[in-house]
Design a protein around this motif. Structure first.
Motif, PDB file in Angstrom:
ATOM      1  N   MET A   1      -4.271   1.469  13.648  1.00 47.05           N
ATOM      2  CA  MET A   1      -4.507   1.353  12.222  1.00 47.05           C
ATOM      3  C   MET A   1      -4.263  -0.105  11.814  1.00 47.05           C
ATOM      4  SD  MET A   1      -3.125   4.590   9.923  1.00 47.05           S
ATOM      5  CE  MET A   1      -1.696   3.803   9.308  1.00 47.05           C
ATOM      6  N   ALA A   2      -5.277  -0.740  11.265  1.00 49.35           N
ATOM      7  CA  ALA A   2      -5.131  -2.124  10.822  1.00 49.35           C
ATOM      8  C   ALA A   2      -4.363  -2.164   9.504  1.00 49.35           C
ATOM      9  CB  ALA A   2      -6.491  -2.763  10.648  1.00 49.35           C
ATOM     10  N   LYS A   3      -3.450  -3.098   9.406  1.00 49.77           N
ATOM     11  CA  LYS A   3      -2.633  -3.206   8.202  1.00 49.77           C
ATOM     12  C   LYS A   3      -3.225  -4.234   7.249  1.00 49.77           C
ATOM     13  CE  LYS A   3       1.808  -1.889  10.173  1.00 49.77           C
ATOM     14  NZ  LYS A   3       3.225  -2.250  10.281  1.00 49.77           N
ATOM     15  N   ASN A   4      -3.336  -3.867   6.009  1.00 48.12           N
ATOM     16  CA  ASN A   4      -3.795  -4.764   4.963  1.00 48.12           C
ATOM     17  C   ASN A   4      -2.626  -4.969   3.997  1.00 48.12           C
ATOM     18  OD1 ASN A   4      -5.074  -6.158   2.982  1.00 48.12           O
ATOM     19  ND2 ASN A   4      -6.807  -4.779   2.796  1.00 48.12           N
ATOM     20  N   PHE A   5      -1.667  -5.774   4.428  1.00 41.72           N
ATOM     21  CA  PHE A   5      -0.404  -5.932   3.723  1.00 41.72           C
ATOM     22  C   PHE A   5      -0.575  -6.321   2.254  1.00 41.72           C
ATOM     23  CE2 PHE A   5       0.942  -6.621   8.119  1.00 41.72           C
ATOM     24  CZ  PHE A   5       2.050  -5.803   8.185  1.00 41.72           C
ATOM     25  N   GLU A   6      -1.288  -7.402   2.003  1.00 44.18           N
ATOM     26  CA  GLU A   6      -1.376  -7.922   0.642  1.00 44.18           C
ATOM     27  C   GLU A   6      -1.976  -6.910  -0.321  1.00 44.18           C
ATOM     28  OE1 GLU A   6      -3.026 -11.810   0.040  1.00 44.18           O
ATOM     29  OE2 GLU A   6      -2.138 -12.533   1.898  1.00 44.18           O
ATOM     30  N   GLN A   7      -3.089  -6.325   0.076  1.00 45.56           N
ATOM     31  CA  GLN A   7      -3.778  -5.405  -0.820  1.00 45.56           C
ATOM     32  C   GLN A   7      -2.949  -4.146  -1.085  1.00 45.56           C
ATOM     33  OE1 GLN A   7      -7.635  -4.083   0.506  1.00 45.56           O
ATOM     34  NE2 GLN A   7      -8.317  -3.808  -1.602  1.00 45.56           N
ATOM     35  N   ILE A   8      -2.401  -3.562  -0.039  1.00 44.11           N
ATOM     36  CA  ILE A   8      -1.604  -2.345  -0.217  1.00 44.11           C
ATOM     37  C   ILE A   8      -0.340  -2.641  -1.013  1.00 44.11           C
ATOM     38  CG2 ILE A   8      -0.255  -0.557   0.956  1.00 44.11           C
ATOM     39  CD1 ILE A   8      -3.265  -0.077   1.106  1.00 44.11           C
ATOM     40  N   ASN A   9       0.323  -3.754  -0.736  1.00 36.69           N
ATOM     41  CA  ASN A   9       1.541  -4.090  -1.486  1.00 36.69           C
ATOM     42  C   ASN A   9       1.240  -4.311  -2.960  1.00 36.69           C
ATOM     43  OD1 ASN A   9       3.590  -3.824   0.437  1.00 36.69           O
ATOM     44  ND2 ASN A   9       3.109  -5.806   1.310  1.00 36.69           N
ATOM     45  N   LEU A  10       0.113  -4.940  -3.265  1.00 36.03           N
ATOM     46  CA  LEU A  10      -0.280  -5.135  -4.655  1.00 36.03           C
ATOM     47  C   LEU A  10      -0.552  -3.789  -5.322  1.00 36.03           C
ATOM     48  CD1 LEU A  10      -0.981  -7.108  -6.952  1.00 36.03           C
ATOM     49  CD2 LEU A  10      -3.328  -7.115  -6.094  1.00 36.03           C
ATOM     50  N   LEU A  11      -1.289  -2.932  -4.631  1.00 36.98           N
ATOM     51  CA  LEU A  11      -1.585  -1.612  -5.187  1.00 36.98           C
ATOM     52  C   LEU A  11      -0.312  -0.777  -5.341  1.00 36.98           C
ATOM     53  CD1 LEU A  11      -4.920  -0.708  -3.356  1.00 36.98           C
ATOM     54  CD2 LEU A  11      -4.613  -1.590  -5.677  1.00 36.98           C
ATOM     55  N   TYR A  30       5.985   1.478   6.513  1.00 32.18           N
ATOM     56  CA  TYR A  30       4.877   0.938   7.302  1.00 32.18           C
ATOM     57  C   TYR A  30       4.513  -0.486   6.891  1.00 32.18           C
ATOM     58  CZ  TYR A  30       0.473   1.045   9.908  1.00 32.18           C
ATOM     59  OH  TYR A  30      -0.545   0.779  10.789  1.00 32.18           O
ATOM     60  N   TYR A  31       4.416  -0.739   5.596  1.00 28.91           N
ATOM     61  CA  TYR A  31       3.946  -2.045   5.128  1.00 28.91           C
ATOM     62  C   TYR A  31       5.064  -3.034   4.827  1.00 28.91           C
ATOM     63  CZ  TYR A  31      -0.807  -0.357   4.943  1.00 28.91           C
ATOM     64  OH  TYR A  31      -2.037   0.116   5.295  1.00 28.91           O
ATOM     65  N   GLU A  32       6.162  -2.581   4.270  1.00 27.86           N
ATOM     66  CA  GLU A  32       7.220  -3.521   3.906  1.00 27.86           C
ATOM     67  C   GLU A  32       8.224  -3.718   5.035  1.00 27.86           C
ATOM     68  OE1 GLU A  32       8.896  -2.346   0.155  1.00 27.86           O
ATOM     69  OE2 GLU A  32       6.928  -2.330  -0.823  1.00 27.86           O
ATOM     70  N   ASP A  33       8.591  -2.607   5.703  1.00 23.65           N
ATOM     71  CA  ASP A  33       9.577  -2.702   6.778  1.00 23.65           C
ATOM     72  C   ASP A  33       8.938  -2.935   8.134  1.00 23.65           C
ATOM     73  OD1 ASP A  33      11.420  -2.196   4.798  1.00 23.65           O
ATOM     74  OD2 ASP A  33      11.613  -0.071   5.283  1.00 23.65           O
ATOM     75  N   SER A  36       6.501   0.999  13.066  1.00 28.79           N
ATOM     76  CA  SER A  36       5.317   1.618  13.667  1.00 28.79           C
ATOM     77  C   SER A  36       5.243   3.079  13.248  1.00 28.79           C
ATOM     78  CB  SER A  36       5.390   1.522  15.188  1.00 28.79           C
ATOM     79  OG  SER A  36       6.411   2.379  15.669  1.00 28.79           O
ATOM     80  N   LEU A  37       4.088   3.686  13.473  1.00 23.34           N
ATOM     81  CA  LEU A  37       3.928   5.105  13.168  1.00 23.34           C
ATOM     82  C   LEU A  37       4.933   5.935  13.958  1.00 23.34           C
ATOM     83  CD1 LEU A  37       0.030   5.412  13.138  1.00 23.34           C
ATOM     84  CD2 LEU A  37       1.561   5.177  11.179  1.00 23.34           C
ATOM     85  N   ALA A  38       5.136   5.572  15.237  1.00 23.08           N
ATOM     86  CA  ALA A  38       6.075   6.294  16.091  1.00 23.08           C
ATOM     87  C   ALA A  38       7.508   6.176  15.569  1.00 23.08           C
ATOM     88  CB  ALA A  38       5.987   5.784  17.522  1.00 23.08           C
ATOM     89  N   GLU A  39       7.883   4.989  15.101  1.00 20.31           N
ATOM     90  CA  GLU A  39       9.242   4.791  14.569  1.00 20.31           C
ATOM     91  C   GLU A  39       9.458   5.617  13.302  1.00 20.31           C
ATOM     92  OE1 GLU A  39      10.309   0.224  15.895  1.00 20.31           O
ATOM     93  OE2 GLU A  39       8.818   0.525  14.306  1.00 20.31           O
ATOM     94  N   ILE A  40       8.460   5.617  12.431  1.00 23.85           N
ATOM     95  CA  ILE A  40       8.569   6.406  11.200  1.00 23.85           C
ATOM     96  C   ILE A  40       8.667   7.886  11.552  1.00 23.85           C
ATOM     97  CG2 ILE A  40       7.447   7.052   9.024  1.00 23.85           C
ATOM     98  CD1 ILE A  40       6.058   4.248   9.141  1.00 23.85           C
ATOM     99  N   ALA A  41       7.820   8.328  12.480  1.00 25.50           N
ATOM    100  CA  ALA A  41       7.816   9.734  12.894  1.00 25.50           C
ATOM    101  C   ALA A  41       9.185  10.138  13.438  1.00 25.50           C
ATOM    102  CB  ALA A  41       6.731   9.971  13.935  1.00 25.50           C
ATOM    103  N   GLU A  42       9.752   9.290  14.266  1.00 26.71           N
ATOM    104  CA  GLU A  42      11.071   9.587  14.840  1.00 26.71           C
ATOM    105  C   GLU A  42      12.138   9.662  13.746  1.00 26.71           C
ATOM    106  OE1 GLU A  42      14.245   7.384  17.763  1.00 26.71           O
ATOM    107  OE2 GLU A  42      12.116   7.240  18.294  1.00 26.71           O
ATOM    108  N   ASN A  43      12.104   8.702  12.818  1.00 25.00           N
ATOM    109  CA  ASN A  43      13.085   8.678  11.722  1.00 25.00           C
ATOM    110  C   ASN A  43      12.964   9.885  10.797  1.00 25.00           C
ATOM    111  OD1 ASN A  43      13.999   6.221  12.658  1.00 25.00           O
ATOM    112  ND2 ASN A  43      12.947   5.011  11.108  1.00 25.00           N
TER     113      ASN A  43
END
Length: 121
Positions: A1-11, A30-33, A36-43
């Motif tokens: 999954m490609a990250k679009n940091f600026e746009q998502i953070n603004l939205l 995912y965007y600020e911290d 990875s998807l795997a790390e979030i899933a584990e947490n």
């Protein structure tokens, strides 16, 4: 999954409060911290695919809200307009300095700069 940091953070800034707490949390992980998807899933104790689906759904909602409301677009346009106003004030000031220094023009330039600065905050 490609990250679009600026746009998502603004939205997220504009529409994040309209998402569920869980959606907002996943997007922040995912965007600020930059987890990875795997790390979030584990947490969170869910599958990687579950995290991916939740993030995609939340992103879709953010883009849909922007399409309907256009707040981020208007914000960007306003920032651009304020930058152009500040540039015009600088041109006016430079012309005034070269052509005899009118106090009225100088006062108007100061006022324009002050108002543009106040609006950009």
């Amino acid at each position: 999954m490609a990250k679009n940091f600026e746009q998502i953070n603004l939205l997220l800034d504009f529409y994040g409060s309209m998402l569920t707490e869980r959606q907002r949390t996943f997007l922040e992980y995912y965007y600020e911290d930059d987890l990875s998807l795997a790390e979030i899933a584990e947490n969170e104790g869910i599958t990687r695919q579950g995290v991916r689906d939740a993030i995609k759904r939340a992103e879709g909602q953010l883009f849909q809200m922007e399409e309907r409301l256009g707040l981020a677009k208007r914000f960007a346009e306003m920032k651009k307009g304020l930058a152009e106003i500040e540039e015009a004030a600088e041109v006016i000031n430079e012309c005034n300095m070269r052509s005899g220094l009118s106090r009225e023009i100088n006062d108007a330039v100061v006022k324009i700069r002050f108002l543009a600065s106040a609006l950009s905050e």
